[in-house]
Every structure is written in C-alpha cells, then in structure tokens.
Enzyme design. Sequence first.
Site, PDB file in Angstrom:
ATOM      1  N   ILE A  37     -19.793  51.059  52.218  1.00 29.48           N
ATOM      2  CA  ILE A  37     -20.220  51.918  51.118  1.00 29.48           C
ATOM      3  C   ILE A  37     -20.970  51.109  50.065  1.00 29.48           C
ATOM      4  O   ILE A  37     -22.020  51.537  49.568  1.00 29.48           O
ATOM      5  CB  ILE A  37     -19.026  52.674  50.504  1.00 29.48           C
ATOM      6  CG1 ILE A  37     -18.458  53.660  51.528  1.00 29.48           C
ATOM      7  CG2 ILE A  37     -19.443  53.416  49.234  1.00 29.48           C
ATOM      8  CD1 ILE A  37     -17.170  54.332  51.098  1.00 29.48           C
ATOM      9  N   CYS A  38     -20.474  49.930  49.734  1.00 27.19           N
ATOM     10  CA  CYS A  38     -21.147  49.093  48.740  1.00 27.19           C
ATOM     11  C   CYS A  38     -22.534  48.682  49.225  1.00 27.19           C
ATOM     12  O   CYS A  38     -23.495  48.639  48.444  1.00 27.19           O
ATOM     13  CB  CYS A  38     -20.307  47.859  48.412  1.00 27.19           C
ATOM     14  SG  CYS A  38     -18.744  48.259  47.605  1.00 27.19           S
ATOM     15  N   THR A  39     -22.669  48.396  50.505  1.00 30.47           N
ATOM     16  CA  THR A  39     -23.976  48.027  51.056  1.00 30.47           C
ATOM     17  C   THR A  39     -24.934  49.209  50.979  1.00 30.47           C
ATOM     18  O   THR A  39     -26.109  49.046  50.615  1.00 30.47           O
ATOM     19  CB  THR A  39     -23.830  47.509  52.498  1.00 30.47           C
ATOM     20  OG1 THR A  39     -23.029  46.327  52.466  1.00 30.47           O
ATOM     21  CG2 THR A  39     -25.174  47.191  53.117  1.00 30.47           C
TER      22      THR A  39
END
Length: 145
Positions: A37-39
């Site tokens: 998700i962060c990527t």
Amino acid sequence: MVPDLALALPFGQQVTLGELRGTPTLLVFVPLAFSPICTGELRDVADALPSLAPARVLVVSCDSAAALHAWRESEGVGVEVASDFWPHGAVARAFDAFDPARGWPVRRTVLLDGGGEPVWCDTSPGGRPRDVGDAVAAVARLTRG
C-alpha cells in the site's frame, strides 16, 4: 506552533521543520517502505507532483534514510523521502501520526502553510490507501488564497 524537529534525508542531509517555512509543505506519513500500500501511495504521489506544486512534498516514514532512498530508487520516482527514524517517530508524534503500539506512522497527510502551521489533514484507516486527489485539492485551496 509546531516544534522545530528534524528529518533525515538521504546521503547524510537533513531538513528541519523550521527550514520548510516559507513554502507550503505536504507531509505524507507512511508506515513502511516497500510495503504494497505504501508503494502504491508513493507512486500516486509521484504522479501527482506537478499538481501539488508549489508545495514541497515529503514522504515520511520511520524507516532509515538509506532504506527510503533505496525504496524511491527501486520505484524510479522523484519524490523526496525523509526519515523520522531518530528520535524515533518524533515528527510523526508532533502531528499525531505515530502509532506507538506498532512503532510506525499511521497513514496521515498533513499540509503546512508557508508559516509552518498545519492547515489540512487526512488520515486513512489501516490497510486503506489515501486518495492523493484530496491532497491536490487541499494544496490548490491553500495556494489560491
């Protein structure tokens, strides 16, 4: 008033919150570099950079500056990354964006005005990405006056 805390940048550099005054700044707190998700959010922010101008955009995590640099390079994006590694989570704590039970930031975006004061905030529940369009709209409202 936000305390003048420092974030580590790649290659031994740092930036203090005080140095960010004078221009709108978007702090995009993410829990963990290299996580799915962060990527996805890193890529979304990179794609939106032209629309976020004139704000300075910093993606902030408690990962080390070296790990954040490697993450940015592995994705081939030009987003500025900043480490809140030590003192651990101090900047995230200042913006109520630190989860002490997990030891990393929550998914929060904070827009600072040119004076360094928070003027907009968006928080996403765990496991759900933010819509970068909300940040674009907030920057547009701030810079239109």
